[in-house]
Design a protein around this motif. Structure first.
Motif, short mmCIF file in Angstrom:
data_model
loop_
_atom_site.label_atom_id
_atom_site.label_comp_id
_atom_site.label_asym_id
_atom_site.label_seq_id
_atom_site.Cartn_x
_atom_site.Cartn_y
_atom_site.Cartn_z
N GLY A 1 0.81 -1.21 0.00
CA GLY A 1 0.00 0.00 0.00
C GLY A 1 0.85 1.26 0.00
N GLU A 2 1.95 1.24 0.78
CA GLU A 2 2.85 2.39 0.80
C GLU A 2 3.54 2.59 -0.54
N LEU A 3 3.78 1.49 -1.27
CA LEU A 3 4.48 1.58 -2.55
C LEU A 3 3.58 1.95 -3.71
N THR A 4 2.26 1.92 -3.51
CA THR A 4 1.33 2.10 -4.62
C THR A 4 1.56 3.41 -5.36
N HIS A 5 1.67 4.51 -4.62
CA HIS A 5 1.85 5.81 -5.26
C HIS A 5 3.14 5.86 -6.06
N LEU B 1 6.12 5.36 -11.31
CA LEU B 1 7.17 4.64 -12.02
C LEU B 1 6.64 4.01 -13.30
N LEU B 2 5.42 3.50 -13.27
CA LEU B 2 4.85 2.80 -14.42
C LEU B 2 4.38 3.77 -15.51
N GLY B 3 4.01 4.96 -15.14
CA GLY B 3 3.50 5.91 -16.12
C GLY B 3 2.02 5.69 -16.40
N GLY B 4 1.46 6.52 -17.26
CA GLY B 4 0.03 6.46 -17.53
C GLY B 4 -0.39 5.32 -18.42
N ALA B 5 0.55 4.71 -19.18
CA ALA B 5 0.18 3.66 -20.14
C ALA B 5 0.00 2.30 -19.49
N VAL B 6 0.52 2.12 -18.30
CA VAL B 6 0.45 0.82 -17.61
C VAL B 6 -0.47 0.95 -16.41
N ALA C 1 8.75 -4.47 -11.02
CA ALA C 1 7.82 -3.55 -11.68
C ALA C 1 8.49 -2.85 -12.86
N VAL C 2 9.72 -2.44 -12.70
CA VAL C 2 10.45 -1.81 -13.81
C VAL C 2 10.64 -2.80 -14.95
N ASN C 3 10.96 -4.03 -14.61
CA ASN C 3 11.13 -5.06 -15.63
C ASN C 3 9.83 -5.28 -16.41
N ALA C 4 8.70 -5.30 -15.69
CA ALA C 4 7.40 -5.48 -16.34
C ALA C 4 7.05 -4.27 -17.21
N PRO D 1 5.95 -1.84 -23.81
CA PRO D 1 6.20 -0.49 -24.35
C PRO D 1 4.95 0.21 -24.85
N SER D 2 3.93 -0.57 -25.21
CA SER D 2 2.68 0.03 -25.69
C SER D 2 1.61 0.09 -24.62
N GLY D 3 2.00 -0.19 -23.38
CA GLY D 3 1.04 -0.18 -22.30
C GLY D 3 0.51 -1.57 -21.99
N GLY D 4 -0.16 -1.69 -20.86
CA GLY D 4 -0.68 -2.99 -20.44
C GLY D 4 -1.11 -2.94 -18.99
N VAL D 5 -1.11 -4.12 -18.36
CA VAL D 5 -1.55 -4.24 -16.98
C VAL D 5 -0.46 -4.93 -16.16
N LEU D 6 -0.11 -4.33 -15.03
CA LEU D 6 0.78 -4.95 -14.06
C LEU D 6 -0.05 -5.37 -12.87
#
Length: 581
Positions: free
Chosen positions: A277-281, A286-291, A319-322, A327-332
């Protein structure tokens, strides 16, 4: 009588050969390295036996009448045995052509029907052409022997290996025995890889000690300069850049130590729901708007024992690896769950003992990975990114932290179907609810009086630490070795209040000289420091009472606050250091 004995001897040799071939059908009871030898012995016994039977005649008037009609039948029997034996056999010409192959050999090669190509087209060449090796064996210039070659036939898989044994077979022919060596070769590759990983780990741990000393001196003296420069000074931005790059270098060293499993961990109870929960923000930024980030918690509380900071590093790296795989966005997706293993689980050549485990799934909808890539992702400096876009230490750091924390990591992926990492940690029992206590107020650490005996063999580190402590109002006595420190302690008029020592010193190491010093003045607080985490502080603290550990590189504030707290008699809570080699 002579012909009878000769014929009987031939029959016995044929029988011996047939018995050996029958025994080879029970290959589970025959050592692999002896199969080629037994095949040659069996065929040799049969050929010799048939020859003796064919040559056995009757003495008529002092001459030997040969039984020629049996020679053809003998050849047919040998051919029948050649094709019936359950071992892959080939008859080769001096030029490497395949004159004959039994069904076992055809099945191993992957060509059940039709003519077989030459051996250099079936197997990859070793240091020299396979055809040259066969020609030398056929000519008697080479004894034969055994080599492991990779199959490259039309229907052979990319990574199939065979063990090929050659033996001269008369008239310029060569008998070849083939065995499937794929499993053996894979074990050899795995063993070589483990040795390489261990060597890199030892190198990383060894370099870390000297490198952390340098970083301590660089960042420490940079802090001292920043104290004398206001933010509007021209040199202030340059000093900030030096300090930031020193911190980046320190983080890189921690990654190397995490990979080598030699970093110092401070394990504590980690509640997965709270930490994630603390890491969510931070993860969303880190993931950007596309993920899109999807976080799903187990219906009941899940807790593990781990170093909280390093566990967060594991999640961030994955998370960075995912993100880079989408590159075109997706779901983590990050999912936590509790798993109860009633019996040991064997997976990916790892046995997970029975018990209760916390499982964290990190999945993405990215490009996925091939089996060849999966086999290398945990290697240090391996990366699929372009040059300059990554250090290649992200996943190797994850692997090192997870294994050092007593956990397991598994990966499932297919090209085009995304990737899922699974982290397994022993789950902690849920504690009974208790009233929340008010957090203790942080005490401001000001100036304090006292005499510090500082022992550090690296002059730049010693100079920085001494200046930092003198700025706190402390009197600092410096020594470069343990022997020099003991000489200082011999002064009966000197009242030393605290001992600070590097763990690794020339001559007497830190715990050794401190132990002698405490025999003269027991009860002194002790701070050990080191940049090499395999100098396990838990072992040193076990031998030296009232001691704590400070990991290099440390900052001016960290050193000053710890020394001040120890001198004021504050209880510094330090978890047992965990270092697993």
């Amino acid at each position: 009588m002579f012909s009878g004995r000769r014929a009987g001897l031939g029959e016995r040799r044929v029988l011996i050969g047939l018995l050996i071939l029958f025994g080879l059908s029970l290959l589970a009871f025959v050592p692999a390295e002896r199969v080629p030898l037994l095949v040659f012995v069996a065929l040799g016994a049969m050929v010799a036996g048939f020859a003796l039977r064919a040559g056995a005649g009757r003495w008529r008037g002092g001459t030997l009448a040969l039984r020629r009609p049996r020679i053809g039948r003998s050849r047919q029997a040998v051919d029948a045995g050649f094709h019936a034996v359950p071992v892959a056999l080939l008859r080769l010409g001096a030029d490497g052509s395949v004159q004959d192959a039994n069904p076992a050999a055809r099945q191993l090669i992957g060509r059940l029907t039709g003519p077989l190509p030459a051996m250099h087209e079936i197997c990859e060449d070793l240091g020299r052409p396979v055809s040259d090796w066969i020609a030398e064996v056929a000519a008697g210039r080479h004894p034969g022997g055994t080599e492991v070659l990779r199959l490259r036939g039309a229907e052979a898989e990319a990574e199939n290996f065979v063990q090929l044994t050659l033996q001269p077979f008369g008239d310029g022919a060569v008998m070849a025995v083939m065995q499937d060596a794929t499993a053996m070769k894979r074990l050899e590759v795995q063993f070589t890889q483990s040795q390489k990983m261990q060597a890199i780990g030892q190198l990383a741990g060894g370099v870390a000690h000297d490198f952390n000393n340098l970083l301590t001196a660089i960042s420490g003296h940079c802090e001292l300069l920043l104290l004398r420069h206001r933010p509007d000074d021209l040199d202030h931005p340059d000093l900030i850049q030096i300090q930031q790059n020193a911190y980046r270098a320190a983080a890189l060293v921690r990654q190397l130590l995490a990979f080598s499993r030699k970093q110092t961990l401070v394990p504590e109870r980690v509640d997965l729901a709270d930490v994630l929960g603390e890491l969510t923000h931070l993860l969303k930024r880190l993931l950007g708007g596309a993920v899109l980030l999807e976080l799903r918690h187990a219906p009941e509380p899940v807790a593990i024992r781990a170093d909280k900071r390093q566990f967060e590093q594991v999640i961030m790296n994955l998370a960075v690896n995912a993100r880079d795989a989408m590159p075109s966005g997706g779901v983590l997706g990050i999912t936590t769950d509790l798993v109860e293993l009633g019996e040991p689980m064997l997976r990916d050549r790892v046995t997970v003992p029975a018990g209760r485990y916390a499982m964290i799934r990190i999945s993405d909808t990215g490009t996925g990975m091939s089996p060849e890539t999966i086999g290398k992702i945990f290697e240090p400096f391996f990366t699929t990114k372009r040059a300059g876009e990554g250090t290649g230490l992200g996943l190797s750091t994850v692997y090192g932290i997870v294994k050092q924390s007593g956990g397991y990591i598994f990966v499932e992926s297919e090209p085009g179907s995304g990737t899922e990492f699974q982290l397994w940690f022993p789950a902690l029992a849920v504690p009974a609810p208790m009233a929340a206590a008010a957090p203790p107020a942080r005490q401001k650490q000001g100036a304090v009086d006292g005499v510090v005996l500082l022992v550090e063999d690296e002059a730049p580190v010693r100079a920085f630490a001494a200046r930092a402590l003198r700025m706190r109002g402390l009197t600092v006595l410096e020594a470069a070795t343990g022997e020099e420190a003991l000489t200082i302690m011999e002064n009966v008029d000197l009242a030393v209040d605290i001992l600070i020592s590097d763990l690794v010193l020339p001559g007497l190491d830190g715990p050794a000289w401190v132990g002698q010093a405490l025999q003269r003045k027991p009860g002194l607080p002790v701070i050990f420091m080191s940049g090499y985490a395999s100098d396990t502080p838990s072992q040193s603290q076990g031998r030296v009472a009232n001691s704590v550990f400070l990991s290099k590189p440390f900052t001016l504030v960290e050193l000053g606050d710890l020394v001040t707290a120890r001198l004021k008699g504050a209880q510094v809570q330090m978890s047992d250091a965990l270092s697993v080699s």
